[in-house]
Design an enzyme around this catalytic site. Structure first.
Site, PDB file in Angstrom:
ATOM      1  N   SER A   7       0.648  -1.241  -0.028  1.00  0.00           N
ATOM      2  CA  SER A   7      -0.049  -0.024  -0.120  1.00  0.00           C
ATOM      3  C   SER A   7       0.622   1.276   0.128  1.00  0.00           C
ATOM      4  CB  SER A   7      -0.764   0.028   1.225  1.00  0.00           C
ATOM      5  OG  SER A   7      -1.557   1.196   1.312  1.00  0.00           O
ATOM      6  N   ASP A  34      -4.651   3.995  -1.790  1.00  0.00           N
ATOM      7  CA  ASP A  34      -5.757   4.601  -0.831  1.00  0.00           C
ATOM      8  C   ASP A  34      -6.153   5.772  -0.864  1.00  0.00           C
ATOM      9  OD1 ASP A  34      -6.030   2.100   0.902  1.00  0.00           O
ATOM     10  OD2 ASP A  34      -4.005   2.593   1.100  1.00  0.00           O
ATOM     11  N   MET A  36      -8.600   8.966  -0.129  1.00  0.00           N
ATOM     12  CA  MET A  36      -9.276   9.333   1.057  1.00  0.00           C
ATOM     13  C   MET A  36      -9.879  10.823   0.983  1.00  0.00           C
ATOM     14  SD  MET A  36      -7.176   7.824   4.235  1.00  0.00           S
ATOM     15  CE  MET A  36      -6.409   6.269   4.157  1.00  0.00           C
ATOM     16  N   MET A 136     -11.970  -4.798   5.342  1.00  0.00           N
ATOM     17  CA  MET A 136     -11.219  -4.157   6.139  1.00  0.00           C
ATOM     18  C   MET A 136     -10.867  -4.935   7.426  1.00  0.00           C
ATOM     19  SD  MET A 136     -10.509  -1.606   4.176  1.00  0.00           S
ATOM     20  CE  MET A 136      -9.477  -1.066   5.435  1.00  0.00           C
ATOM     21  N   PHE A 142      -6.675   5.313   8.200  1.00  0.00           N
ATOM     22  CA  PHE A 142      -5.283   5.470   8.529  1.00  0.00           C
ATOM     23  C   PHE A 142      -4.225   4.159   8.222  1.00  0.00           C
ATOM     24  CE2 PHE A 142      -8.123   8.270  10.997  1.00  0.00           C
ATOM     25  CZ  PHE A 142      -7.295   9.581  10.641  1.00  0.00           C
ATOM     26  N   GLY A 144      -1.060   1.706   9.797  1.00  0.00           N
ATOM     27  CA  GLY A 144      -0.309   1.754  10.859  1.00  0.00           C
ATOM     28  C   GLY A 144      -1.130   1.336  12.113  1.00  0.00           C
ATOM     29  N   ASP A 174      -7.251  -5.744   4.227  1.00  0.00           N
ATOM     30  CA  ASP A 174      -6.524  -4.528   4.255  1.00  0.00           C
ATOM     31  C   ASP A 174      -6.619  -4.017   5.695  1.00  0.00           C
ATOM     32  OD1 ASP A 174      -5.443  -2.021   3.694  1.00  0.00           O
ATOM     33  OD2 ASP A 174      -7.085  -1.282   2.645  1.00  0.00           O
ATOM     34  N   GLY A 196       0.840  -2.009   4.175  1.00  0.00           N
ATOM     35  CA  GLY A 196       1.610  -0.727   4.132  1.00  0.00           C
ATOM     36  C   GLY A 196       2.776  -0.440   4.953  1.00  0.00           C
TER      37      GLY A 196
END
Ligand code: DX5
Ligand code: ZN
Length: 225
Positions: A7, A34, A36, A136, A142, A144, A174, A196
């Site tokens: 990601s 991604d 957003m 998800m 976000f 992390g 994800d 990511g």
């Protein structure tokens, strides 16, 4: 074979082409992007110009995850920018069947995304229209964040639904994926794993993708054995 999808949200945007080359050297062939809007999710990321730039910098497939309100307005623009897969949230699409069909008509693979709290039943009837179902494993917005373990039950249920209905959509996950949970995620039935911060936050993104890819392949082989 299961795939790791880096990601780019966690990449160094000052050296994006280099970062892409690093993860591709580790075996990545699909990049996750991604988008957003600060409305559907409480964060802003990037949009069309960055996707066009990535398209020019890479031959990988582009897996574009739209975390935006009213995605229908922008489907054509994302396809023109180079999206190969366009993934929309069930929670953002009141006419999901129409939206998924429109993505296919544009020549991209349609994907539907569910937040952790959204039941599988909300997409049961459109599964035959989707090429990809993305579950998800964090609340979107976000990078992390910590992996939410109960999503593994959802993956198992979705895999069973796929068998029962005789469909062949790809199951993607994800959020919070790292070397520590690749095996359990693949064993639950995931085909594509987005990663990511565990990739781009590591000292050597090439080696990390390669390692995660190996772990995924081993777990996939165990499933077949
Ligand atoms: C979160 C995004 C993810 C994010 C994952 O809203 O959809 O794709 O980049 O980041 P990590 O792997 O750091 O959880
Ligand atoms: Zn994403």
């Amino acid at each position: 074979m299961p795939q790791i999808l880096p990601s780019l949200l966690a990449a160094d945007f000052g050296h994006l082409a280099d970062q892409i080359a690093q993860v591709e050297a580790g075996g990545a062939t699909i990049l996750h992007l991604d988008v957003m809007d600060g409305h559907f999710v409480p964060n802003l990321s990037f949009g069309l110009p960055v996707i066009s730039a990535v398209r020019k910098a890479s031959r990988s497939l582009l897996d574009v995850h739209l975390m935006i309100t009213d995605p229908d307005r922008y489907l054509g623009a994302f396809r023109d920018a180079g999206a190969d897969h366009i993934l929309v949230h069930q929670e953002a699409c009141p006419h999901l069947d129409r939206t998924l069909n429109e993505i296919r008509r544009l020549g991209a693979k349609p994907g539907v995304v569910l937040n952790p709290a959204t039941p599988l039943g909300t997409i049961e009837h459109v599964l035959e229209v989707a090429d990809i179902v993305l579950l998800m494993s964090v609340n979107p917005g976000f990078g992390g964040q910590q992996f939410i373990p109960y999503v593994l039950d959802k993956v198992k249920s979705l895999k069973q639904v796929r068998v029962n209905k005789g469909l062949d959509f790809t199951i993607e996950i994800d959020g919070g994926i790292s070397t520590g949970n690749v095996a359990s995620v693949v064993q639950a039935g995931v085909d594509w794993l987005v990663a990511g911060s565990s990739v781009f936050g590591s000292a050597d993104p090439t080696a990390t993708v390669r390692k995660m890819q190996q772990l995924a392949a081993q777990s996939g082989d165990q499933l077949l054995a």
